[in-house]
Design a protein around this motif. Structure first.
Motif, PDB file in Angstrom:
ATOM      1  N   CYS A 136      11.508  42.187  31.932  1.00  0.00           N
ATOM      2  CA  CYS A 136      12.379  42.639  33.000  1.00  0.00           C
ATOM      3  C   CYS A 136      13.640  41.799  33.039  1.00  0.00           C
ATOM      4  N   SER A 137      14.726  42.428  33.369  1.00  0.00           N
ATOM      5  CA  SER A 137      15.983  41.715  33.538  1.00  0.00           C
ATOM      6  C   SER A 137      16.665  42.227  34.791  1.00  0.00           C
ATOM      7  N   LEU A 138      17.593  41.416  35.275  1.00  0.00           N
ATOM      8  CA  LEU A 138      18.417  41.819  36.404  1.00  0.00           C
ATOM      9  C   LEU A 138      19.827  42.043  35.871  1.00  0.00           C
ATOM     10  N   VAL A 139      20.272  43.277  35.895  1.00  0.00           N
ATOM     11  CA  VAL A 139      21.597  43.635  35.396  1.00  0.00           C
ATOM     12  C   VAL A 139      22.505  43.895  36.588  1.00  0.00           C
ATOM     13  N   VAL A 140      23.578  43.124  36.676  1.00  0.00           N
ATOM     14  CA  VAL A 140      24.538  43.269  37.771  1.00  0.00           C
ATOM     15  C   VAL A 140      25.831  43.828  37.192  1.00  0.00           C
ATOM     16  N   HIS A 141      26.252  44.962  37.699  1.00  0.00           N
ATOM     17  CA  HIS A 141      27.400  45.686  37.154  1.00  0.00           C
ATOM     18  C   HIS A 141      28.486  45.791  38.220  1.00  0.00           C
ATOM     19  N   LEU A 142      29.637  45.218  37.945  1.00  0.00           N
ATOM     20  CA  LEU A 142      30.798  45.309  38.835  1.00  0.00           C
ATOM     21  C   LEU A 142      31.772  46.333  38.271  1.00  0.00           C
ATOM     22  N   ARG A 143      32.089  47.321  39.073  1.00  0.00           N
ATOM     23  CA  ARG A 143      33.095  48.313  38.683  1.00  0.00           C
ATOM     24  C   ARG A 143      34.237  48.250  39.694  1.00  0.00           C
ATOM     25  N   ALA A 144      35.460  48.195  39.193  1.00  0.00           N
ATOM     26  CA  ALA A 144      36.621  48.047  40.067  1.00  0.00           C
ATOM     27  C   ALA A 144      37.695  49.062  39.706  1.00  0.00           C
ATOM     28  N   LYS A 145      38.444  49.460  40.724  1.00  0.00           N
ATOM     29  CA  LYS A 145      39.546  50.399  40.534  1.00  0.00           C
ATOM     30  C   LYS A 145      40.761  49.892  41.280  1.00  0.00           C
ATOM     31  N   PHE A 146      41.894  49.887  40.595  1.00  0.00           N
ATOM     32  CA  PHE A 146      43.137  49.455  41.228  1.00  0.00           C
ATOM     33  C   PHE A 146      43.833  50.656  41.855  1.00  0.00           C
ATOM     34  N   LEU A 147      44.124  50.532  43.155  1.00  0.00           N
ATOM     35  CA  LEU A 147      44.809  51.602  43.894  1.00  0.00           C
ATOM     36  C   LEU A 147      46.201  51.108  44.241  1.00  0.00           C
ATOM     37  N   PRO A 148      47.248  51.670  43.623  1.00  0.00           N
ATOM     38  CA  PRO A 148      48.612  51.194  43.878  1.00  0.00           C
ATOM     39  C   PRO A 148      49.053  51.467  45.311  1.00  0.00           C
ATOM     40  N   ALA A 149      50.088  50.781  45.710  1.00  0.00           N
ATOM     41  CA  ALA A 149      50.602  50.933  47.076  1.00  0.00           C
ATOM     42  C   ALA A 149      51.103  52.351  47.302  1.00  0.00           C
ATOM     43  N   GLN A 150      50.860  52.838  48.536  1.00  0.00           N
ATOM     44  CA  GLN A 150      51.377  54.140  48.961  1.00  0.00           C
ATOM     45  C   GLN A 150      52.236  53.944  50.201  1.00  0.00           C
ATOM     46  N   ALA A 151      52.712  55.034  50.748  1.00  0.00           N
ATOM     47  CA  ALA A 151      53.657  54.947  51.867  1.00  0.00           C
ATOM     48  C   ALA A 151      53.119  54.112  53.019  1.00  0.00           C
ATOM     49  N   SER A 152      51.884  54.307  53.375  1.00  0.00           N
ATOM     50  CA  SER A 152      51.327  53.607  54.541  1.00  0.00           C
ATOM     51  C   SER A 152      50.216  52.628  54.180  1.00  0.00           C
ATOM     52  N   LYS A 153      49.988  52.409  52.889  1.00  0.00           N
ATOM     53  CA  LYS A 153      48.893  51.535  52.481  1.00  0.00           C
ATOM     54  C   LYS A 153      49.377  50.536  51.436  1.00  0.00           C
TER      55      LYS A 153
END
Length: 665
Positions: free
Chosen positions: A121-138
């Motif tokens: 058995c193993s413990l697999v930790v998976h990080l997935r990331a997404k870059f969201l560029p700046a918008q008018a109000s965010k």
């Protein structure tokens, strides 16, 4: 797929087995740039490579996916997403595989476990990331998700898992003294809080009705100290002065304003631990409370020792990430630190546990004392482990190299090009010769490594990869003598009682077979073997176009030998003048080139002069520019040296064909 507790037979020593990443920093998607996919040793792992190769990227990938025990802010930013040309990736992932969890650890993370093909058995930790560029109000932001399982196929990771697998991280150029000072969330307080012996110390066992009984717990001791300090006449007097002469003047009828002086308003364990500091006593201190600032090096050693205490005695992931442990340490202390890390990362004795260490370094001194199997070369975002099965090194090579690699030879792990030679003469002369030819070893990042007469083929296989995978893309040259004596030297070179020695003893095919055997022993990947065209370095230089240089250098070597290698500047000028005077009749005698080279080389063969001292003088003469420079000098070099320099200092220059010369022109 997730396993269950019965099918998972853990080994009581959880470690990070594999780290993968795509589109993180210098690591790409496998097409535009290599992905990160590195298997790690359960003990010591040393990442070696030049700046910007990807070493810190590997460490930071681990920090991002596992977090750290110091609870520092570990976040992803736009610049963490790989950029290729003008295009930046909008997504990335990092995946860590941990194995050999104990049964207790398995029970804690049971629903996140992955059943491997070998039923472990193993413990697999998976990080997935997404870059969201700046918008008018965010504002621009990065969305992250942590899931279990390979490629993140499992469920979302819970808090209990993240607490179990935090890594300990020592940053480069760290301020160890500041890390061990008291303060809110100090590193020392975190280490103390996590130590096994801290259990139960949060209980206040101070008894008000027996104030002179010394408590056993830390919180009780603080309450004890607070009580007795509060009763001290000085503290009591100041407190009464404030209450009677000042606060009483501010109070209204019915109000009772009264102050109390205390050490800590909160008698809980964490604030108490945050008041502790760890420091070194002054050298030769008599009283334990004497204070004196100690150097950065020893404070860094103290900091590493403190972290190892926590990792050795803790119950979670024993993973230490260290960037540049050599920071602020002199070479001998680097060796001691390396011994400490190696000791804690080796297979543990009964009752102890192994600490996995992943470290980056730029120190040849530190690397020279490490086992080669623990190293991974990192070059342009690609990783090249040096453990058995990944290189062409034999088992006997590993043991040989462990005995003979020192700090000077360890330079080969950091170079952009490597020239391996068999003696000090080549090591002294060739860098200056390359510089004079306009092919500076320093400019091209070439290290010259003197491996001696017995180790060339052991060292040559370090940089050669086993199997069909990519070869380590750093050019290397093994420079060696042909060891067949030209017939023209038979007047002073004795004939052997049996066996072959001179060119006349071989036909062309026999000479080629000798050279081919030397080449076959070491050549492979980006490593080539350059065998002298006729005899030795000095003879061939005299034969192919540097006869005057070698004549003057050997003359200086002879005089140096006669005077116990203590020539004054006046002596050197006298020797050079005499050598130049002798050169004119020697040059005009009409000797064939091989006969002239034999005459020039004879004093070296008969040990009238030291080869190393002669090389030193030849390097000095070359630096004057009076014996040729640039392409003119390069074209007068023996072909095997031309081939070696081309391989090391030009990316596209065609290498001269390797041939056998039986006569000189």
């Amino acid at each position: 797929p997730r396993g269950n507790a019965r099918s998972c037979q853990g080994e009581e020593s959880m470690y990070l087995k594999r780290i993968r990443a795509r589109n993180f920093r210098v690591f790409g998607d496998g097409t535009t740039a290599p992905e990160l996919d590195l298997e790690l040793n359960p003990g010591l792992n040393i990442l070696v490579g030049e700046n910007d190769a990807g070493k810190t990227g590997i460490v930071d990938a681990i920090r991002q996916v596992l977090l750290t025990t110091s609870y520092e802010s570990v976040r992803l930013f736009e610049q963490d997403f790989n950029i290729h040309g003008s295009q930046r990736s909008s997504t990335l992932w990092i995946e860590a595989t941990l194995c050999e969890l104990s049964k207790e650890q398995q029970a804690t993370v049971l629903e996140w476990l992955t059943l491997e093909e070998d039923s472990s058995c193993s413990l697999v930790v998976h990080l997935r990331a997404k870059f969201l560029p700046a918008q008018a109000s965010k504002r621009a932001r990065v969305d992250m998700q942590f899931r279990a399982g390979k490629d993140g196929a499992g469920q979302e990771i819970g808090y209990a898992v993240r607490e179990l697998i935090r890594a300990t991280y020592l940053r480069p150029l760290r301020d160890a003294e500041a890390e061990l000072r008291p303060g809110r969330q100090s590193r020392l307080s975190q280490i103390l809080a996590a130590h096994n012996d801290i259990v139960g110390q949060e209980i206040n066992d101070f008894k008000q009705d027996a104030p002179n009984t010394v408590p056993e717990n830390l919180v009780g001791l603080m309450a004890f100290a607070q009580h007795h300090l509060g009763e001290h006449k000085v503290i009591r007097g100041v407190q009464d002065d404030i209450n009677d002469n000042y606060l009483s003047e501010f109070s209204f009828n019915g109000d009772n304003l009264e102050s109390r002086i205390r050490i800590a308003p909160d008698l809980s364990l964490t604030p108490i631990l945050e008041r502790f500091e760890l420091g070194l006593l002054p050298s030769g201190a008599v009283h334990p409370d004497e204070r004196c600032a100690r150097g950065l090096g020893y404070n860094n050693a103290l900091f590493m020792a403190t972290e190892l205490v926590l990792l050795r005695d803790g119950e979670d992931l024993a993973l230490l990430l260290v960037e540049e442990p050599e920071a602020h340490l002199h070479p001998q202390l680097q060796d001691r630190v390396m011994d400490l890390l190696r000791q804690h990362s080796k297979a543990p004795a009964s009752g102890e546990r192994r600490v996995q260490v992943i470290m980056t370094t730029h120190s040849p001194s530190l690397v020279s004392s490490a086992h080669i199997e623990t190293m991974t070369l990192v070059h342009k975002a690609q990783t090249y482990p040096l453990r058995s099965g990944h290189t062409k090194l034999l088992k006997t090579d590993y043991s040989f190299l462990q005995r003979f690699i020192d700090a000077t030879k360890a330079n080969l792990f950091f170079a952009r090009g490597v020239m391996m030679v068999e003696g000090p003469a080549e090591a002294i002369l060739l860098p200056t010769l390359a510089q004079a030819c306009g092919r500076s070893f320093s400019k091209h990042g070439v290290s010259i490594v003197n491996v001696g007469h017995t180790g060339l083929y052991h060292y040559a296989r370090i940089l050669q990869r086993e199997g069909a995978g990519s070869q380590y893309p750093v050019p290397a040259v093994c420079l060696t003598d042909r060891d067949i004596v030209p017939d023209v030297a038979n007047t002073y070179v004795p004939k052997p009682a049996k066996g072959k020695r001179f060119e006349a003893d071989y036909d062309d095919a026999g000479i080629k077979a000798v050279v081919d055997r030397k080449v076959a022993r070491a050549e492979g990947g980006h490593t080539i073997v350059c065998v002298s065209d006729r005899w030795t370095l000095e003879y061939d230089l005299a034969l192919y176009g540097c006869a005057k240089l070698m004549h003057v250098a050997i003359s200086l070597g002879i005089m140096a030998s006669d005077k116990d290698e203590r020539l004054s500047e006046a002596d050197e000028k006298l020797a050079i003048g005499a050598a130049l005077a002798a050169w004119k009749p020697l040059e005009g005698a009409g000797h064939p080139p091989d006969k002239l080279a034999s005459i020039i080389y004879r004093p070296l063969y008969e040990k009238e002069a030291s080869k190393a001292i002669t090389a030193q003088y030849a390097a000095h003469l070359l630096s004057t520019g009076e014996y040729g420079e640039g392409d003119d000098l390069f074209n007068r070099l023996p072909p095997y040296l031309q081939r070696a320099l081309n391989h090391l200092t030009t990316a596209t220059a065609p290498a001269p064909a390797r041939g056998i010369t039986t006569s000189a022109t």
